[in-house]
Design a protein around this motif. Sequence first.
Motif, PDB file in Angstrom:
ATOM      1  N   VAL A 148       2.879 -61.735   7.879  1.00  0.00           N
ATOM      2  CA  VAL A 148       1.797 -61.205   7.227  1.00  0.00           C
ATOM      3  C   VAL A 148       0.547 -61.612   8.193  1.00  0.00           C
ATOM      4  N   GLY A 149      -0.386 -60.443   8.291  1.00  0.00           N
ATOM      5  CA  GLY A 149      -1.619 -60.885   9.293  1.00  0.00           C
ATOM      6  C   GLY A 149      -1.071 -60.494  10.801  1.00  0.00           C
ATOM      7  N   GLY A 150      -2.287 -60.571  11.665  1.00  0.00           N
ATOM      8  CA  GLY A 150      -2.024 -60.460  12.910  1.00  0.00           C
ATOM      9  C   GLY A 150      -1.949 -58.682  13.408  1.00  0.00           C
ATOM     10  N   TYR A 151      -1.448 -58.645  14.682  1.00  0.00           N
ATOM     11  CA  TYR A 151      -1.216 -57.345  15.080  1.00  0.00           C
ATOM     12  C   TYR A 151       0.209 -57.177  15.628  1.00  0.00           C
ATOM     13  N   VAL A 152       0.591 -56.019  15.231  1.00  0.00           N
ATOM     14  CA  VAL A 152       1.902 -55.769  15.817  1.00  0.00           C
ATOM     15  C   VAL A 152       1.798 -54.944  17.056  1.00  0.00           C
ATOM     16  N   LYS A 153       2.423 -55.322  18.255  1.00  0.00           N
ATOM     17  CA  LYS A 153       2.228 -54.572  19.673  1.00  0.00           C
ATOM     18  C   LYS A 153       2.645 -53.217  19.462  1.00  0.00           C
ATOM     19  N   GLN A 154       2.002 -52.365  19.902  1.00  0.00           N
ATOM     20  CA  GLN A 154       2.313 -50.758  19.781  1.00  0.00           C
ATOM     21  C   GLN A 154       2.004 -50.285  21.206  1.00  0.00           C
ATOM     22  N   TYR A 155       2.866 -49.385  21.685  1.00  0.00           N
ATOM     23  CA  TYR A 155       2.527 -48.331  22.879  1.00  0.00           C
ATOM     24  C   TYR A 155       1.793 -47.275  22.317  1.00  0.00           C
ATOM     25  N   GLN A 156       0.706 -46.921  22.829  1.00  0.00           N
ATOM     26  CA  GLN A 156       0.003 -45.706  21.958  1.00  0.00           C
ATOM     27  C   GLN A 156      -0.391 -44.678  23.097  1.00  0.00           C
ATOM     28  N   ILE A 157       0.230 -43.624  22.700  1.00  0.00           N
ATOM     29  CA  ILE A 157      -0.104 -42.216  23.729  1.00  0.00           C
ATOM     30  C   ILE A 157      -1.098 -41.354  22.927  1.00  0.00           C
ATOM     31  N   ASP A 158      -2.328 -41.621  23.326  1.00  0.00           N
ATOM     32  CA  ASP A 158      -3.553 -40.958  22.853  1.00  0.00           C
ATOM     33  C   ASP A 158      -3.609 -39.543  23.647  1.00  0.00           C
ATOM     34  N   ILE A 159      -3.333 -38.420  22.985  1.00  0.00           N
ATOM     35  CA  ILE A 159      -3.398 -37.276  23.738  1.00  0.00           C
ATOM     36  C   ILE A 159      -4.727 -36.536  23.707  1.00  0.00           C
ATOM     37  N   ASP A 160      -4.997 -35.927  24.874  1.00  0.00           N
ATOM     38  CA  ASP A 160      -6.170 -35.105  24.856  1.00  0.00           C
ATOM     39  C   ASP A 160      -5.827 -33.661  24.567  1.00  0.00           C
ATOM     40  N   PRO A 161      -6.174 -33.131  23.299  1.00  0.00           N
ATOM     41  CA  PRO A 161      -5.503 -31.777  23.235  1.00  0.00           C
ATOM     42  C   PRO A 161      -6.170 -30.693  23.995  1.00  0.00           C
ATOM     43  N   ASN A 162      -7.337 -30.747  24.755  1.00  0.00           N
ATOM     44  CA  ASN A 162      -7.932 -29.700  25.696  1.00  0.00           C
ATOM     45  C   ASN A 162      -7.064 -29.680  26.608  1.00  0.00           C
ATOM     46  N   LYS A 163      -6.450 -31.064  27.307  1.00  0.00           N
ATOM     47  CA  LYS A 163      -5.605 -31.132  28.507  1.00  0.00           C
ATOM     48  C   LYS A 163      -4.212 -30.306  27.909  1.00  0.00           C
ATOM     49  N   LEU A 164      -3.845 -30.536  26.756  1.00  0.00           N
ATOM     50  CA  LEU A 164      -2.477 -29.821  26.313  1.00  0.00           C
ATOM     51  C   LEU A 164      -2.595 -28.128  26.675  1.00  0.00           C
ATOM     52  N   ILE A 165      -3.875 -27.712  26.274  1.00  0.00           N
ATOM     53  CA  ILE A 165      -4.140 -26.383  26.422  1.00  0.00           C
ATOM     54  C   ILE A 165      -4.076 -25.945  27.813  1.00  0.00           C
ATOM     55  N   ALA A 166      -4.989 -26.860  28.633  1.00  0.00           N
ATOM     56  CA  ALA A 166      -5.020 -26.620  30.189  1.00  0.00           C
ATOM     57  C   ALA A 166      -3.649 -26.509  30.811  1.00  0.00           C
ATOM     58  N   HIS A 167      -2.611 -27.347  30.322  1.00  0.00           N
ATOM     59  CA  HIS A 167      -1.498 -27.363  30.972  1.00  0.00           C
ATOM     60  C   HIS A 167      -0.492 -26.432  30.351  1.00  0.00           C
ATOM     61  N   ASP A 168      -0.828 -25.849  29.148  1.00  0.00           N
ATOM     62  CA  ASP A 168      -0.022 -24.974  28.477  1.00  0.00           C
ATOM     63  C   ASP A 168       1.324 -25.730  28.004  1.00  0.00           C
ATOM     64  N   VAL A 169       1.019 -26.989  27.421  1.00  0.00           N
ATOM     65  CA  VAL A 169       2.171 -27.740  26.855  1.00  0.00           C
ATOM     66  C   VAL A 169       1.815 -28.045  25.233  1.00  0.00           C
ATOM     67  N   LYS A 170       2.948 -27.736  24.704  1.00  0.00           N
ATOM     68  CA  LYS A 170       2.978 -28.148  23.222  1.00  0.00           C
ATOM     69  C   LYS A 170       3.166 -29.308  22.773  1.00  0.00           C
ATOM     70  N   ILE A 171       2.709 -30.057  21.836  1.00  0.00           N
ATOM     71  CA  ILE A 171       2.890 -31.379  21.152  1.00  0.00           C
ATOM     72  C   ILE A 171       4.496 -31.836  21.284  1.00  0.00           C
ATOM     73  N   HIS A 172       5.074 -30.788  20.713  1.00  0.00           N
ATOM     74  CA  HIS A 172       6.495 -31.178  20.198  1.00  0.00           C
ATOM     75  C   HIS A 172       7.089 -31.179  21.656  1.00  0.00           C
ATOM     76  N   HIS A 173       6.696 -30.704  22.630  1.00  0.00           N
ATOM     77  CA  HIS A 173       7.317 -30.912  24.366  1.00  0.00           C
ATOM     78  C   HIS A 173       7.082 -32.455  24.408  1.00  0.00           C
ATOM     79  N   VAL A 174       5.663 -32.832  24.290  1.00  0.00           N
ATOM     80  CA  VAL A 174       5.552 -34.210  24.658  1.00  0.00           C
ATOM     81  C   VAL A 174       6.629 -35.272  23.776  1.00  0.00           C
ATOM     82  N   ILE A 175       6.510 -34.923  22.501  1.00  0.00           N
ATOM     83  CA  ILE A 175       7.460 -35.696  21.708  1.00  0.00           C
ATOM     84  C   ILE A 175       8.920 -35.790  22.116  1.00  0.00           C
ATOM     85  N   ASP A 176       9.462 -34.572  22.382  1.00  0.00           N
ATOM     86  CA  ASP A 176      10.723 -34.619  22.966  1.00  0.00           C
ATOM     87  C   ASP A 176      11.149 -35.124  24.229  1.00  0.00           C
ATOM     88  N   ALA A 177      10.205 -35.060  25.047  1.00  0.00           N
ATOM     89  CA  ALA A 177      10.158 -35.756  26.468  1.00  0.00           C
ATOM     90  C   ALA A 177      10.185 -37.238  26.186  1.00  0.00           C
TER      91      ALA A 177
END
Length: 849
Positions: A148-177
């Motif tokens: 209880v308490g404290g913080y569980v360490k987590q690797y966080q991938i914070d996506i910029d949706p504008n960059k997804l559109i610019a590179h024509d990448v769908k979010i499910h492609h990122v998940i799969d990769a």
Amino acid sequence: MKETPVDAIPDIGELQVLVYADWPGRSPQDIEDQVIYPLTTGLMGTPRVKVVRSTSAFGFGLVNMIFADGTDFYWARTRVLERLDFARKDVPKDATITLGPDATALGQIFWYTVEGDGYNLAELRSMQDWYVRYQLTAVDGVSEVASVGGYVKQYQIDIDPNKLIAHDVKIHHVIDAVQKSNIDVGAKVFEEGGAEFIVRGIGFIKNVSDIENIVIGEKEGVPIYVKNIATVIIGPEFRRGALDKEGKEVTGGVVLMRYGENPLKVIERIKQKIEELSVGLPEGVKIVPFYDRTGLIQRSINTLKTALIQEIIITIFVILVFLLHFWGSVVISLVLPIGILIAFIFMRQFGVDANIMSLGGIAIAIGVMVDSGCVLVENIYRRLVTRRKELNVEKLPTEERLNTCVEGAQEVGKPVLFALLTTIIGFIPVFVLTGQAGKLFRPLAFTKTFTMAAAAIIALALLPTLCYYFLRGKLKQVEENRTAQVLFKGYNPLIRWSIKHKGIVVLISIGVIIIGLLCGALMKQEFMPPLNEGDLLFMPVLLPGASLTQVMDVMKKQDIIIKNEFPEVEWVVGKLGRAETATDPAPVGMIETIIHLKDKKFWRRGMTREKLIQEIQEKTKMPGVSPIMTQPIRNRIDMLATGIQTPVGIKVFGPDLNKIVEIATQIEKIVGKVDGAVSPYAERTSSRPYFEIEIDREKAARHGIKVGDIQHIIMTAIGGMNLTTTVEGRERYPVRIRYMRELRDTPEALNRVFIPAAGGEYIPLAQIAELKQVPGPAVINSENTLTYARVFINVDQSKVGLVDFVKDAQRAVDSEIKSGDIKLPSGYFISWSGQFESEMESRKKLIPS
């Protein structure tokens, strides 16, 4: 005696098996509809189940199955496991269903914090999760250790949706990769030079750089990496609990004892293990206990030990004064230690633990135990004196002495045995008690019966033998005893006066009976006098919708006030939300603060426990915060047995959650006016703010967008999803994907979330869905599938007993219902719950209707 399990009080909680459902990110309504209701209906056919109580909260649900008395604990768990396979068939695949730990309501025996200067909360939590927790779980007798308490360490991938559109990448492609880029594989072996080489493919994520360089695809021969469309950082995982120590946030854990174990022995083993662990902890890091039941157990047992020793000393002294023969007094007094030891043998064989009730049974049996010895030894003593006088000898021949002792024992043996049996028979009704009453009082009845049986065995078998060897020397007739002569002089005129004035004696007797009946009618009625556990449990409850940050701020302020303004307080540790265990269903808006008090000699002059509680509640008053003051063990028993954290509670049942909360709020105001009520509080479980995204199926269809695709974006991009888990030696950490915070944390930002359409264009979420703020349930409680709202009521038991308070409160509520001020529609009803239920149940058993 040493092997008998020792605890403060008997485990009077119901026999229950917990089924825990984990479905992160889901609302209480989704948990109830899709997980808890199917589980509850599927589990209700389990044999010997008395009631099925459930809770649906944010991200998790709990089904509490309460079994009938006499059910074997592990038999019940086995039946639930069998039924669970059938019950989970309608539950969503990604919801995790597990059986709770094999512990009871009294299982939380040890709380601790992991502290260290120079270490942040994430580092301390990692030490707790991957080192301390598993080592303590390995201790014999421990069922579970929850963090209880404290913080569980987590690797966080914070996506910029504008960059997804610019590179024509769908979010499910990122998940799969990402999911395909975190795996070690094996490729069997190859031989070279007569040796076998094991082939491994190394591919586990080790650091932030590994995630940043994951390839999602390519465009015109140029690879598109995760770092091109997202920011990767290490941060804290979403949490639903926190721990605070005197205004400073900390991390820690709670140890749950396995069912049927010896609490004292388990706590000793835990402390030994902590000493061993301390050597391997980084420099400056230490494990600090803040709740340890050892003190309570020792205080309870020592109180009774002292009483037993005092009773034995007083008994020996009284016998010596009346008999005026040292060895005769010793012979009678031997009944006590030997009888108590025999009682402990029986306790061990019958599985009766040593606690304040079972030892209390021994204490109240001491007087009757001595009576049997007194009658038998005094009669043998009298026979020996008489026989000496008849034969006119100073010392009886061996054969004559033996015959006299046997005849003296035979003369009163039967009356002594039947006197003890009548006392034992008087406790038979206690054995038929069920529920909490049975669990509380049966140990007392058992130990009293054991000691009486032991007294009978000793009186009839051992004492005549001891009298033969030790009743020697100068033996005086009872009439020549100075103590008896003094008492006779006082008693003789009293009995003569009573015989001459029979009418007055009868009138006095009738008067005493009438006064006794009146006193009995006016006496406070309660099931069990409140046990002073030493520590206090302060439970402020905030209104639904309060954020974790807001609740944490309230808890810190209150903890600082309690520590700094009350010299009686040694330390204070507060918990908000829940520990990561099925036995703790507390929502974020509920604070549980353990207040450890100093020894009373350090208290201010004139300060009492009741005054201290009132002062703490006064000083920590805050708008929108309802204080509840109880004790750790009492709270766990009440909460898991009745679903109520306080001694008295009211459940309002009905199909509409909004309506039952409205009725509960009305009842809160009425009960608050009843004498003895302290801080009544009705749960406002129907007014938590929700932000709902209602998809317009027709508009989505015009763009060729499936509802499932929209929901997937809502679930992953907005809510966030753990995609995989890193393997870093013994440690495991989640990898999460989500839109950047500033693109998802306001209604305006959510309106602009883009959804890929079938033609390749991107449609704002607001064009295909209605986004709105609505009130919804903060938690959904149900009993046998019927939803209910609760009213918690503390009672000032110095003013009124629990049973009397409930009667007064019931009259007040019934009066309002009859007058029409409270309207109960068809299908709605009120149920009273709490400690008093055990009192009423025991009365039904003991008093014929």
